[in-house]
Design a protein around this motif. Sequence first.
Motif, PDB file in Angstrom:
ATOM      1  N   LEU A 139       0.930  48.086  61.200  1.00  0.00           N
ATOM      2  CA  LEU A 139      -0.368  47.822  61.479  1.00  0.00           C
ATOM      3  C   LEU A 139      -0.171  46.618  62.526  1.00  0.00           C
ATOM      4  O   LEU A 139       0.815  45.690  62.260  1.00  0.00           O
ATOM      5  N   THR A 140      -0.940  46.536  63.811  1.00  0.00           N
ATOM      6  CA  THR A 140      -0.640  45.466  64.584  1.00  0.00           C
ATOM      7  C   THR A 140      -1.866  44.684  64.818  1.00  0.00           C
ATOM      8  O   THR A 140      -3.256  45.104  64.478  1.00  0.00           O
ATOM      9  N   GLU A 141      -1.674  43.466  65.306  1.00  0.00           N
ATOM     10  CA  GLU A 141      -2.789  42.467  65.505  1.00  0.00           C
ATOM     11  C   GLU A 141      -2.425  41.559  66.709  1.00  0.00           C
ATOM     12  O   GLU A 141      -1.195  41.339  67.178  1.00  0.00           O
ATOM     13  N   ASN A 142      -3.536  41.190  67.389  1.00  0.00           N
ATOM     14  CA  ASN A 142      -3.111  40.615  68.582  1.00  0.00           C
ATOM     15  C   ASN A 142      -2.290  40.955  69.448  1.00  0.00           C
ATOM     16  O   ASN A 142      -1.211  40.258  70.024  1.00  0.00           O
ATOM     17  N   TRP A 143      -2.827  42.133  70.074  1.00  0.00           N
ATOM     18  CA  TRP A 143      -2.053  42.863  71.185  1.00  0.00           C
ATOM     19  C   TRP A 143      -0.371  43.138  70.714  1.00  0.00           C
ATOM     20  O   TRP A 143       0.403  43.141  71.240  1.00  0.00           O
ATOM     21  N   GLY A 144      -0.164  43.419  69.479  1.00  0.00           N
ATOM     22  CA  GLY A 144       1.100  43.655  69.036  1.00  0.00           C
ATOM     23  C   GLY A 144       1.799  42.457  68.821  1.00  0.00           C
ATOM     24  O   GLY A 144       3.119  42.634  68.466  1.00  0.00           O
ATOM     25  N   SER A 145       1.430  40.911  68.766  1.00  0.00           N
ATOM     26  CA  SER A 145       2.105  40.082  68.635  1.00  0.00           C
ATOM     27  C   SER A 145       2.444  39.950  67.119  1.00  0.00           C
ATOM     28  O   SER A 145       3.296  39.133  66.543  1.00  0.00           O
ATOM     29  N   ARG A 146       1.643  40.262  66.315  1.00  0.00           N
ATOM     30  CA  ARG A 146       1.746  40.496  64.823  1.00  0.00           C
ATOM     31  C   ARG A 146       1.936  41.812  64.203  1.00  0.00           C
ATOM     32  O   ARG A 146       1.306  42.652  64.522  1.00  0.00           O
ATOM     33  N   LEU A 147       3.147  42.304  63.556  1.00  0.00           N
ATOM     34  CA  LEU A 147       3.332  43.599  63.269  1.00  0.00           C
ATOM     35  C   LEU A 147       3.417  43.377  61.469  1.00  0.00           C
ATOM     36  O   LEU A 147       4.138  42.485  61.097  1.00  0.00           O
ATOM     37  N   PHE A 148       2.916  44.256  61.074  1.00  0.00           N
ATOM     38  CA  PHE A 148       3.004  44.443  59.511  1.00  0.00           C
ATOM     39  C   PHE A 148       3.597  45.756  59.217  1.00  0.00           C
ATOM     40  O   PHE A 148       3.006  46.944  59.458  1.00  0.00           O
ATOM     41  N   LEU A 149       4.919  45.762  58.849  1.00  0.00           N
ATOM     42  CA  LEU A 149       5.748  47.213  58.998  1.00  0.00           C
ATOM     43  C   LEU A 149       6.133  47.437  57.536  1.00  0.00           C
ATOM     44  O   LEU A 149       6.199  46.701  56.663  1.00  0.00           O
ATOM     45  N   ARG A 175       6.517  44.203  55.619  1.00  0.00           N
ATOM     46  CA  ARG A 175       7.203  43.034  56.216  1.00  0.00           C
ATOM     47  C   ARG A 175       6.297  42.443  57.380  1.00  0.00           C
ATOM     48  O   ARG A 175       5.536  43.081  58.297  1.00  0.00           O
ATOM     49  N   HIS A 176       6.269  41.120  57.598  1.00  0.00           N
ATOM     50  CA  HIS A 176       5.360  40.489  58.527  1.00  0.00           C
ATOM     51  C   HIS A 176       6.206  39.995  59.446  1.00  0.00           C
ATOM     52  O   HIS A 176       6.999  39.239  59.329  1.00  0.00           O
ATOM     53  N   ARG A 177       6.179  40.597  60.906  1.00  0.00           N
ATOM     54  CA  ARG A 177       7.019  40.325  61.826  1.00  0.00           C
ATOM     55  C   ARG A 177       6.085  39.587  63.126  1.00  0.00           C
ATOM     56  O   ARG A 177       5.367  40.232  63.566  1.00  0.00           O
ATOM     57  N   TYR A 178       6.340  38.372  63.463  1.00  0.00           N
ATOM     58  CA  TYR A 178       5.663  37.582  64.627  1.00  0.00           C
ATOM     59  C   TYR A 178       6.427  38.223  65.836  1.00  0.00           C
ATOM     60  O   TYR A 178       7.620  37.647  66.053  1.00  0.00           O
ATOM     61  N   ALA A 179       5.913  38.980  66.916  1.00  0.00           N
ATOM     62  CA  ALA A 179       6.742  39.420  68.140  1.00  0.00           C
ATOM     63  C   ALA A 179       5.752  39.041  69.190  1.00  0.00           C
ATOM     64  O   ALA A 179       5.197  39.635  69.744  1.00  0.00           O
ATOM     65  N   PRO A 180       6.130  37.685  69.597  1.00  0.00           N
ATOM     66  CA  PRO A 180       5.351  37.423  70.821  1.00  0.00           C
ATOM     67  C   PRO A 180       5.554  38.013  72.330  1.00  0.00           C
ATOM     68  O   PRO A 180       4.729  37.819  72.957  1.00  0.00           O
TER      69      PRO A 180
END
Length: 330
Positions: free
Chosen positions: A192-202, A296-301
């Motif tokens: 699940l992605t948010e903010n144009w993919g900058s936040r990922l819930f894997l 998993r909560h991944r912040y990917a700017p």
Amino acid sequence: MPSERGFKSRLWALLVSQGLGVTCGLATVFLLAVGSVALVASREGASAGIQGDDIRPFFEQPSLWHTWFYLLVVVLAVYGLNVFLCTCRTVWLRVKAGVTAPSAYGAALMHTGFLFALLAHLVGGWGGSEGAPIALTDNWVPLTETVEARLEGVTPVTHPDGSTKQIYADIQWRRGEQGVVHDATISYNGPLTENWGSRLFLLAGVRKNLVARISDGQETCTAAAGRPCRLGERLLFIAGIHLSGHWGNRPMAVVRSAFPQSKASFFLIAGRKEERPDGTKLELVGLEEAPVVIVRHRYAPGNPWALLASVVLVVGMILFGRSWWTVAQR
């Protein structure tokens, strides 16, 4: 002795040469190949803390095993400078010559997309971070400060031998308690992605958890030990779950009020209603096993920059127009 002007001219000619770009490209491939071997060889030592696209551990814990990476940084910096200068020089010469055909600028736009891709790796590798794992149940659980989600169901897909091939977790998410509820499905490599993919819930995994089902006569909620359980406006906290005890061979849950937080606990024993001071009668309907999805909560700017790079690259390809067919037929 060569003059300073002659040195600057040779340096400029080197920086905008096609040969430098080709050399950097080949060096990048070679260093990445070396890196793939070095990471595996040192995975229990110098490379133990390296995962995903995070590049900070390379600098926080320097090692000779990572020499390939330090060289790669230098090569990519020179590569990026070469592409940038060549692109600027080409665009300038064509604008100066009065070239207006869009196809003449397709390559320059594709090179710009490549620069955005390098920037995406830099921003994502240096600024990315991993949040604490989140356990999704059928109760609303915060994903971020503004987004919460709950689990609707789990569908496993297995191989012929019975081993897990894929897991699909159906969830609902919303922004705040009054937000619009959206349906989504997450799976391995399907976050699940948010903010144009900058936040990922894997999806990290699924496990079974013992939960207590509590009812007030009108609504029912379920929660595991250590988790909140909402019944309308009432928010409870399940402090503990016991299958039996000195009260007999009946399940029991230790419960307290979550908001406002209370240290005073009360007991809900299966088959017995507990009347609260406001007159509400709570009952432990029973205990059951329920699936819990670990996320998993991944912040990917760097992901928005990578998306921008893809768009710019596609636009550059479109600007080429029929030139693609010409090149393909040669």
